[in-house]
Design a protein around this motif. Structure first.
Motif, mmCIF file in Angstrom:
data_model
loop_
_atom_site.group_PDB
_atom_site.id
_atom_site.type_symbol
_atom_site.label_atom_id
_atom_site.label_comp_id
_atom_site.label_asym_id
_atom_site.label_seq_id
_atom_site.Cartn_x
_atom_site.Cartn_y
_atom_site.Cartn_z
ATOM 1 N N GLU A 6 -40.784 70.546 23.699
ATOM 2 C CA GLU A 6 -39.634 70.238 22.865
ATOM 3 C C GLU A 6 -38.378 69.971 23.708
ATOM 4 O O GLU A 6 -37.607 69.046 23.446
ATOM 5 C CB GLU A 6 -39.381 71.398 21.894
ATOM 6 N N HIS A 14 -38.640 66.642 25.296
ATOM 7 C CA HIS A 14 -38.389 65.606 24.294
ATOM 8 C C HIS A 14 -36.882 65.469 24.029
ATOM 9 O O HIS A 14 -36.347 64.347 23.956
ATOM 10 C CB HIS A 14 -39.122 65.971 23.012
ATOM 11 N N ARG A 15 -36.189 66.604 23.898
ATOM 12 C CA ARG A 15 -34.747 66.550 23.665
ATOM 13 C C ARG A 15 -34.019 65.915 24.852
ATOM 14 O O ARG A 15 -33.093 65.123 24.678
ATOM 15 C CB ARG A 15 -34.203 67.954 23.427
ATOM 16 N N ARG A 34 -34.410 62.210 24.818
ATOM 17 C CA ARG A 34 -33.622 61.572 23.767
ATOM 18 C C ARG A 34 -32.145 61.533 24.116
ATOM 19 O O ARG A 34 -31.451 60.532 23.881
ATOM 20 C CB ARG A 34 -33.838 62.307 22.446
ATOM 21 N N ILE A 35 -31.628 62.626 24.728
ATOM 22 C CA ILE A 35 -30.232 62.615 25.153
ATOM 23 C C ILE A 35 -30.008 61.552 26.217
ATOM 24 O O ILE A 35 -29.047 60.783 26.174
ATOM 25 C CB ILE A 35 -29.823 64.002 25.689
ATOM 26 N N GLU A 38 -31.020 75.565 26.926
ATOM 27 C CA GLU A 38 -30.495 74.504 26.064
ATOM 28 C C GLU A 38 -30.097 73.313 26.912
ATOM 29 O O GLU A 38 -29.557 73.467 28.017
ATOM 30 C CB GLU A 38 -29.274 75.019 25.292
ATOM 31 N N PHE A 75 -27.154 70.575 22.626
ATOM 32 C CA PHE A 75 -27.914 69.631 21.809
ATOM 33 C C PHE A 75 -27.695 69.897 20.328
ATOM 34 O O PHE A 75 -27.540 68.970 19.527
ATOM 35 C CB PHE A 75 -29.397 69.752 22.166
ATOM 36 N N SER A 76 -27.642 71.169 19.922
ATOM 37 C CA SER A 76 -27.465 71.504 18.506
ATOM 38 C C SER A 76 -26.115 71.053 17.990
ATOM 39 O O SER A 76 -25.988 70.529 16.879
ATOM 40 C CB SER A 76 -27.624 73.017 18.305
ATOM 41 N N SER A 128 -26.142 67.253 17.659
ATOM 42 C CA SER A 128 -27.039 66.717 16.639
ATOM 43 C C SER A 128 -26.466 66.822 15.242
ATOM 44 O O SER A 128 -26.919 66.153 14.323
ATOM 45 C CB SER A 128 -28.387 67.442 16.695
ATOM 46 N N CYS A 178 -26.230 61.835 21.566
ATOM 47 C CA CYS A 178 -27.294 62.754 21.175
ATOM 48 C C CYS A 178 -27.380 62.745 19.663
ATOM 49 O O CYS A 178 -26.380 62.859 18.984
ATOM 50 C CB CYS A 178 -26.987 64.160 21.689
ATOM 51 N N ILE A 221 -30.184 63.435 15.933
ATOM 52 C CA ILE A 221 -31.476 63.804 15.375
ATOM 53 C C ILE A 221 -31.627 63.098 14.053
ATOM 54 O O ILE A 221 -30.656 62.669 13.435
ATOM 55 C CB ILE A 221 -31.592 65.338 15.182
ATOM 56 N N GLU A 227 -34.819 66.079 9.839
ATOM 57 C CA GLU A 227 -35.040 67.291 10.604
ATOM 58 C C GLU A 227 -34.196 68.444 10.077
ATOM 59 O O GLU A 227 -34.411 69.587 10.432
ATOM 60 C CB GLU A 227 -34.706 67.055 12.078
#
Length: 695
Positions: free
Chosen positions: A266, A269-270, A273-274, A364, A372-373, A376, A385, A387, A391
């Motif tokens: 995960e 993957h993050r 994507r970033i 993180e 990331f949170s 997103s 960044c 999502i 999701e």
């Protein structure tokens, strides 16, 4: 003949591509120069601007320009390229080049020339040169004789142009009264009472202006090149930090490998994507910088070649276009991306207590100072960044969304939007609009008018999404348009529409079914009218991206007041796009300043909200703007998202993004019954949502 002696040296400086039309890739035929300084065959340009067109878009740089009254044929002839093509490209029927011969000798076999007079532009043989010497001949005492090998000087590459009225005379003078080049005979006959000067002196005067502008453009080229190097350095650092982050992730993972395999995947993957989002922004910024640099180099290159190798007549024929183009290029600066410095600041922050939990979190991914949170939550598909909206469930949305001051406890659960229609262009076989832009609804929501920009028309649909009528075509007559942009609809039982007509520099008022009523603004008031909105008392508010200001009119178009100028201060704009009116306040999307500005009808600035970025309450080129019944402000931007703000400009939440069908959102309209209509440039379609059921 003069050109043949220096052909090789000139061709070594001018590429073959410079002498070819970039549309047909053939030798130029009647070359015409556009305001952007790109040249094409007249026949090729006619394919881009058919009969009746009033604008033309450059096939290379895509800059749109207005055509003269007589169309493509009225564009300036590029004598410089035409002369180069004729002089330095041998024709099939010419055979081998001949040597320069004396132009003074009389007879069938003139002697070979070894000298040349710089003033008379005559070739001279060994016998004629002494008699032409300034120490002997009274009429040529100020002339300068040089040997033929010295004619490699680029001054001698210029071909002598003869007078169109007196074929035996060369054009060496300039009539200041008529602003045309003339010969000696013209001075004695047609222009005897006019003020005139030497052609060379007139060219020198314009060359000084152009040289100054070229210096400014040269500085801009260096600025763009430096900006591009900065992008390359950031991308290199991004890749280096990505590798470092992957290493730290792997090292941390070894302590808890058996429990955290899923988390490893995960995190990877993050991270990807970033990084991909960052690269997309860097690529877009690089493309923007490269486009600006290409335009600078193109204009500079053309001007440099014209000044270096063109004749006086060549330069005079294009001086207006060159000066106007260079003046525009001289003020261009690289577009600043205030988020770019954060893109390469990519690293992995491991949790020291990761091994103390049965299912620990390794750490993180961070970009800049945000996790990331945090990033997103923006649900911006074009941000650094993001999502997908699926999701996050409804509960997570309700927890992170601030509550509007007017909301009740029952409204705390936020629902996803309900799409009503995807409006298609039923008048076209493809079922699509061509660049839908502005949109407006009647007060009861019964009818919606949509601007079909590149088709130069307005289309009307009813509340059920069914096509009602269309009107408009390309032209300058009543009910004709040259790229309409926005529309507003009056209230009452017999509604009318106001349409901004960008390249006709006017606003037209028509009935809802296309019957012409009046127009205003084409007397120099507007340069590029864009957005339009109507107050309850009938006053008309128009944004002008050409003059960077707002104008207020009465229902008949008479100017009441105006405010604004170009800049980034509170009372200034940088391309004000769309506008809406709520509670006697004028709300404007200031596109290139990346913010929303609010004024009263006296032009007094009330407040501004938003800044450049992809976070909550930030914008990347805000476009459409409207308000709901509570006065909350809805704003779309070029990042394919729709955000909701309180009447005071406080961020409430994100409403829509690309997963909800947004793709290049432009205009927006809200009916009193709760239908929200949004036009999309990316998909060339129009979406209608039931707003009242989910806010």
């Amino acid at each position: 003949m003069a050109a043949s002696l220096s052909q090789l040296s000139v061709l070594s400086q001018i590429s073959e591509e410079f002498l070819l039309c970039q549309v047909c890739f053939e030798r130029f035929s009647k070359p015409k120069v556009l305001p952007c300084l790109h040249s094409f065959c007249e026949a090729c340009l006619l394919r881009y601007a058919p009969d009746g067109s009033h604008t033309i878009r450059c096939p290379l740089c895509r800059q749109e320009s207005e055509l003269p009254e007589n169309g493509v044929s009225g564009l300036a002839d590029n004598f410089f390229i035409l002369n180069l093509s004729d002089v330095f490209t041998p024709r099939k029927d010419e055979g081998p080049r001949r040597k320069a011969v004396c132009t003074i000798c009389v007879g069938q076999q003139p002697a070979e020339a070894h000298y040349r007079c710089l003033e008379c532009v005559d070739f001279l043989c060994d016998e004629c040169a002494p008699s032409h010497d300034h120490r002997i001949a009274r009429f040529t005492r100020k002339h300068h004789i040089i040997s033929v090998p010295a004619s490699e000087n680029k001054k001698l590459l210029k071909r002598e142009i003869v007078c169109s009225k007196h074929q035996s005379e060369a054009v060496r003078f300039y009539c200041e009264s008529c602003t045309v080049p003339i010969c000696r005979e013209c001075i004695l006959i047609e222009h005897k009472d006019h003020s005139h000067t030497f052609l060379q002196d007139e060219v020198t005067r314009h060359k000084n202006t152009i040289d100054g502008l070229m210096k400014n453009v040269r500085d801009r080229i260096a600025t763009f090149e430096e900006a591009l190097r900065g992008v390359d350095e950031v991308e290199a650092q991004l890749e280096a930090n990505r590798g470092q982050a992957e290493y730290v992730i792997e090292r941390t993972l070894q302590d808890v490998m058996s429990l955290l395999r899923k988390q490893q995947q995960e995190l990877g993957h993050r991270l990807a994507r970033i990084c991909q989002g960052s690269k997309q922004q860097l690529t877009a910024h690089r493309r923007s910088l490269q486009s600006g640099l290409d335009n600078l180099l193109s204009g500079f290159d053309f001007t440099e070649k014209a000044l270096g190798h063109g004749s006086e007549l060549d330069i005079l024929s294009i001086k207006d276009q060159v000066i106007e183009r260079l003046q525009g290029l001289a003020v261009v600066s690289p577009q600043q991306d205030f988020t770019m410095e954060q893109l390469s600041n990519l690293y992995f922050e491991a949790k020291e207590s990761a091994v103390d939990h049965s299912l620990p979190q390794l750490g993180e991914i961070k970009c800049g100072d945000k996790t990331f949170s945090e990033l997103s939550q923006a649900t911006d598909t074009r941000s650094i960044c993001s999502i997908d909206s699926n999701e996050l469930d409804d509960s997570s949305l309700s927890e992170c969304a601030p509550k509007s001051p007017k909301r009740t406890a029952k409204e705390s659960v936020l629902k996803k939007p309900q799409i009503l229609f995807h409006l298609k262009d039923e008048t076209d076989e493809a079922g699509e609009f061509d660049w839908p832009s502005g949109v407006a609804s009647t007060a009861d929501g019964e009818y919606t008018a949509i601007v079909d920009r590149d088709n130069d028309r307005i289309q009307v649909y009813n509340r059920k999404g069914r096509f009602e009528c269309k009107f408009g075509s390309r032209g300058r007559q009543p009910c004709q348009f040259e790229l309409p942009l926005d529309v507003a609809i009056t209230g009452g039982d017999d509604p009318c529409v106001y349409v901004t007509d960008e390249y006709n520099h006017r606003v037209q008022k028509l009935t809802l079914y296309g019957q012409y009523i009046l127009h205003f603004g084409d007397n120099g008031l507007f340069k590029q009218p864009y957005g339009i909105a109507l107050a309850k008392d009938g006053r008309v508010v128009v944004t002008d991206i050409g003059k960077h200001r707002i104008t207020i009119h009465d229902p008949d178009g008479n100017l009441i007041s105006s405010f604004g100028s170009r800049g980034d201060a509170d009372n200034q704009f940088n391309e004000p796009r769309y506008v809406t009116i709520s509670n006697n306040r004028i709300i404007v999307s200031d596109h290139c300043n990346h913010c929303i500005k609010i004024f009263d009808f006296k032009g007094t600035h009330l407040h501004t909200f938003g800044s450049c970025g992809s976070g909550n309450g930030q914008f990347i080129g805000p476009t459409g703007v409207c308000t709901d019944q509570e006065g909350n402000i809805l704003v779309a931007d070029c990042a394919d998202r729709l955000q909701l703000f309180s009447p005071e400009g406080m961020f409430i939440r994100h409403l829509l993004n690309e997963s909800d069908g947004l793709s290049g959102p432009l205009g927006m309209a809200m009916s009193s019954s709760g239908e929200l209509v949004i036009t999309n440039l990316g998909t060339h379609c129009v979406n209608m949502f039931r707003y009242s059921s989910w806010v």
